[in-house]
Design an enzyme around this catalytic site. Structure first.
Site, PDB file in Angstrom:
ATOM      1  N   SER A  49       0.831  -1.208   0.000  1.00 19.67           N
ATOM      2  CA  SER A  49       0.000   0.000   0.000  1.00 19.67           C
ATOM      3  C   SER A  49       0.863   1.255   0.000  1.00 19.67           C
ATOM      4  O   SER A  49       0.390   2.322  -0.353  1.00 19.67           O
ATOM      5  CB  SER A  49      -0.855   0.072   1.261  1.00 19.67           C
ATOM      6  OG  SER A  49      -1.582  -1.095   1.434  1.00 19.67           O
ATOM      7  N   HIS A  62      -2.261  -3.196  -6.654  1.00 20.16           N
ATOM      8  CA  HIS A  62      -2.825  -2.814  -5.357  1.00 20.16           C
ATOM      9  C   HIS A  62      -4.320  -3.118  -5.336  1.00 20.16           C
ATOM     10  O   HIS A  62      -5.122  -2.385  -5.914  1.00 20.16           O
ATOM     11  CB  HIS A  62      -2.558  -1.315  -5.112  1.00 20.16           C
ATOM     12  CG  HIS A  62      -2.917  -0.847  -3.740  1.00 20.16           C
ATOM     13  ND1 HIS A  62      -3.485   0.379  -3.491  1.00 20.16           N
ATOM     14  CD2 HIS A  62      -2.800  -1.453  -2.530  1.00 20.16           C
ATOM     15  CE1 HIS A  62      -3.696   0.507  -2.198  1.00 20.16           C
ATOM     16  NE2 HIS A  62      -3.284  -0.584  -1.590  1.00 20.16           N
ATOM     17  N   GLU A  85      -5.224  -0.965  -8.537  1.00 21.37           N
ATOM     18  CA  GLU A  85      -4.283   0.027  -9.063  1.00 21.37           C
ATOM     19  C   GLU A  85      -3.058  -0.746  -9.572  1.00 21.37           C
ATOM     20  O   GLU A  85      -2.439  -1.488  -8.808  1.00 21.37           O
ATOM     21  CB  GLU A  85      -3.864   1.008  -7.973  1.00 21.37           C
ATOM     22  CG  GLU A  85      -4.981   1.943  -7.540  1.00 21.37           C
ATOM     23  CD  GLU A  85      -4.543   2.908  -6.439  1.00 21.37           C
ATOM     24  OE1 GLU A  85      -4.749   4.107  -6.600  1.00 21.37           O
ATOM     25  OE2 GLU A  85      -4.002   2.438  -5.413  1.00 21.37           O
ATOM     26  N   ASN A 144      -5.493   6.155  -2.121  1.00 16.18           N
ATOM     27  CA  ASN A 144      -5.231   6.557  -0.735  1.00 16.18           C
ATOM     28  C   ASN A 144      -5.043   8.059  -0.587  1.00 16.18           C
ATOM     29  O   ASN A 144      -5.319   8.621   0.466  1.00 16.18           O
ATOM     30  CB  ASN A 144      -4.036   5.781  -0.168  1.00 16.18           C
ATOM     31  CG  ASN A 144      -4.497   4.463   0.435  1.00 16.18           C
ATOM     32  OD1 ASN A 144      -5.646   4.338   0.868  1.00 16.18           O
ATOM     33  ND2 ASN A 144      -3.619   3.479   0.450  1.00 16.18           N
TER      34      ASN A 144
HETATM   35  N1  LIG Z   1      -5.703  -4.764   4.643  1.00 15.77           N
HETATM   36  C1  LIG Z   1      -5.945  -3.851   3.703  1.00 15.77           C
HETATM   37  O1  LIG Z   1      -6.957  -3.134   3.717  1.00 15.77           O
HETATM   38  C2  LIG Z   1      -4.978  -3.722   2.540  1.00 15.77           C
HETATM   39  C3  LIG Z   1      -5.432  -3.147   1.349  1.00 15.77           C
HETATM   40  C4  LIG Z   1      -4.567  -3.072   0.256  1.00 15.77           C
HETATM   41  C5  LIG Z   1      -3.261  -3.535   0.382  1.00 15.77           C
HETATM   42  N2  LIG Z   1      -2.841  -4.068   1.566  1.00 15.77           N
HETATM   43  C6  LIG Z   1      -1.451  -4.557   1.635  1.00 15.77           C
HETATM   44  O2  LIG Z   1      -1.469  -5.971   1.517  1.00 15.77           O
HETATM   45  C7  LIG Z   1      -0.380  -6.543   2.249  1.00 15.77           C
HETATM   46  C8  LIG Z   1      -0.925  -7.552   3.238  1.00 15.77           C
HETATM   47  O3  LIG Z   1      -1.854  -6.918   4.091  1.00 15.77           O
HETATM   48  P1  LIG Z   1      -2.920  -7.740   4.951  1.00 15.77           P
HETATM   49  O4  LIG Z   1      -3.908  -6.745   5.445  1.00 15.77           O
HETATM   50  O5  LIG Z   1      -3.353  -8.938   4.182  1.00 15.77           O
HETATM   51  O6  LIG Z   1      -1.984  -8.203   6.160  1.00 15.77           O
HETATM   52  P2  LIG Z   1      -2.212  -9.438   7.160  1.00 15.77           P
HETATM   53  O7  LIG Z   1      -1.434  -9.088   8.380  1.00 15.77           O
HETATM   54  O8  LIG Z   1      -3.655  -9.790   7.259  1.00 15.77           O
HETATM   55  O9  LIG Z   1      -1.496 -10.650   6.389  1.00 15.77           O
HETATM   56  C9  LIG Z   1      -0.115 -10.708   6.163  1.00 15.77           C
HETATM   57  C10 LIG Z   1       0.255 -12.187   6.141  1.00 15.77           C
HETATM   58  O10 LIG Z   1       1.619 -12.300   5.731  1.00 15.77           O
HETATM   59  C11 LIG Z   1       2.168 -13.377   6.461  1.00 15.77           C
HETATM   60  N3  LIG Z   1       3.636 -13.297   6.433  1.00 15.77           N
HETATM   61  C12 LIG Z   1       4.424 -12.468   7.108  1.00 15.77           C
HETATM   62  N4  LIG Z   1       5.727 -12.716   6.812  1.00 15.77           N
HETATM   63  C13 LIG Z   1       5.733 -13.727   5.904  1.00 15.77           C
HETATM   64  C14 LIG Z   1       6.763 -14.410   5.208  1.00 15.77           C
HETATM   65  N5  LIG Z   1       8.042 -14.108   5.386  1.00 15.77           N
HETATM   66  N6  LIG Z   1       6.402 -15.401   4.340  1.00 15.77           N
HETATM   67  C15 LIG Z   1       5.096 -15.697   4.155  1.00 15.77           C
HETATM   68  N7  LIG Z   1       4.082 -15.076   4.794  1.00 15.77           N
HETATM   69  C16 LIG Z   1       4.394 -14.091   5.658  1.00 15.77           C
HETATM   70  C17 LIG Z   1       1.582 -13.234   7.851  1.00 15.77           C
HETATM   71  O11 LIG Z   1       1.712 -14.415   8.620  1.00 15.77           O
HETATM   72  C18 LIG Z   1       0.133 -12.880   7.514  1.00 15.77           C
HETATM   73  O12 LIG Z   1      -0.685 -14.022   7.407  1.00 15.77           O
HETATM   74  C19 LIG Z   1       0.347  -5.359   2.888  1.00 15.77           C
HETATM   75  O13 LIG Z   1       1.398  -4.984   2.062  1.00 15.77           O
HETATM   76  C20 LIG Z   1      -0.728  -4.275   2.927  1.00 15.77           C
HETATM   77  O14 LIG Z   1      -0.204  -2.980   2.934  1.00 15.77           O
HETATM   78  C21 LIG Z   1      -3.678  -4.192   2.634  1.00 15.77           C
END
Ligand SMILES: NC(=O)c1ccc[n+]([C@@H]2O[C@H](COP(=O)([O-])OP(=O)(O)OC[C@H]3O[C@@H](n4cnc5c(N)ncnc54)[C@H](O)[C@@H]3O)[C@@H](O)[C@H]2O)c1
Length: 287
Positions: free
Chosen positions: A120, A143, A155, A193
């Site tokens: 993000s 994204h 995106e 954003n």
């Molecule tokens: N949540 C949102 O609204 C949103 C929206 C758009 C983008 N994002 C982006 O998406 C990405 C993930 O966000 P999320 O909300 O799903 O986070 P989350 O915390 O729900 O999930 C992240 C996952 O990654 C896993 N993880 C961490 N290190 C790891 C590794 N080395 N190998 C494999 N798995 C690993 C964790 O165990 C976890 O299950 C981030 O970059 C975030 O900025 C999030």
């Protein structure tokens, strides 16, 4: 989906698991990796509920259901990524974590594999520099928005070295999994954003000035602007800590117009982080 037979998703959290589902519904085989097999399996298990909701909303045909889940293989291993035509990274929003993941993908993936990140806020070019120079033409940001199974937008963000053909290809892939992609430059906050945070900063200001309550600001946005949910409801869902962190980044990059409001900082200091904490803007009466 033509030529995307095999997909790898790293991170089976809120975003990664649903992104895996989107590709599986479109017919790809998907390996869904997390830090442990248990976490990857839990990520997949959550998808049963997600599929049920999609089914009830008529977003997927009933017969797609079971077959899609069968195409998703939870894993804690990098070896299956050798087969992937496309990999999307969706691990924690922390550079050092993503850096390690791309170092592994750099070793595991075939040279012609598309490498996507769902970051993000981290510059795509900075993440692309974590893989070999000859891979960077196939590296870009994709994204997705939460919940990824529902929100139509993606995106698509090229880094400095992303090939023009790669961008076109990924735009096509997004359409093939039922999304509407837009191409956006690699700038902090991308496009959505930047719009969103200007709006919610003003919403916080309205509350600080006593112009309207959080509940009424949400009603205003829903009924006056046609938004499906109001800004305070959204902040509760996303987490006030995450919202404040993103605004700190945007403030650093763009200055005053993104300065986080004191009332948001106060919510974070008090631990009123939103629905995950049971207290937030609209949840304070529940505890
Ligand atoms: N949540 C949102 O609204 C949103 C929206 C758009 C983008 N994002 C982006 O998406 C990405 C993930 O966000 P999320 O909300 O799903 O986070 P989350 O915390 O729900 O999930 C992240 C996952 O990654 C896993 N993880 C961490 N290190 C790891 C590794 N080395 N190998 C494999 N798995 C690993 C964790 O165990 C976890 O299950 C981030 O970059 C975030 O900025 C999030």
């Amino acid at each position: 989906m033509e030529s995307i037979e095999s997909v790898g998703v790293v991170g089976a959290g809120r975003m990664g698991a649903e992104i895996a589902l989107l590709f599986a519904l479109a017919g790809s085989r998907v390996v869904l990796k997390d830090a442990s097999l248990d976490l990857a399996e839990k990520g997949k298990a959550r998808l049963e509920g997600v599929l049920d909701k999609l089914l009830k909303r008529g977003k997927v045909p009933a017969e797609a259901n079971a077959a899609a889940l069968q195409r998703i293989s939870p894993s804690d291993d990098w070896r299956p990524f050798a087969e992937a035509d496309l990999v999307i990274e969706a691990v924690f929003e922390k550079f050092s974590v993503k850096q390690e993941v791309f170092a592994e993908l750099n070793k595991a993936c075939k040279p012609e594999c598309l490498l996507l990140t769902n970051t993000s806020s981290i510059p795509i070019t900075q993440l692309a520099s974590q893989v070999d120079a000859q891979r960077r033409g196939l590296f870009l940001g994709a994204h997705f928005f939460s919940p990824a199974s529902i929100m139509a937008l993606v995106e698509v963000i090229p880094g400095l070295e992303t090939g023009e053909g790669t961008v076109e290809w990924v735009l096509e892939i997004c359409r093939a999994i039922g999304k509407t992609p837009i191409k956006v430059k690699d700038v902090p906050g991308f496009a959505v954003n930047r719009i969103f945070h200007v709006m919610i900063i003003e919403a916080c200001r309205l509350v600080e000035e006593g112009v309207a309550s959080p509940e009424d600001v949400d009603i205003a946005c829903r009924l006056g602007l046609g938004h499906p949910v109001g800004p305070f409801h959204l902040m509760d869902l996303l987490g006030n800590d995450l919202t404040a962190r993103v605004q700190d980044i945007l403030f650093r990059e763009y200055g005053e117009r993104f300065r986080p409001r004191p009332n948001l900082k106060q919510k974070v200091d008090a631990g009123h982080l939103g629905s995950k904490a049971g207290r937030g803007w609209l949840l304070s009466d529940r505890t």
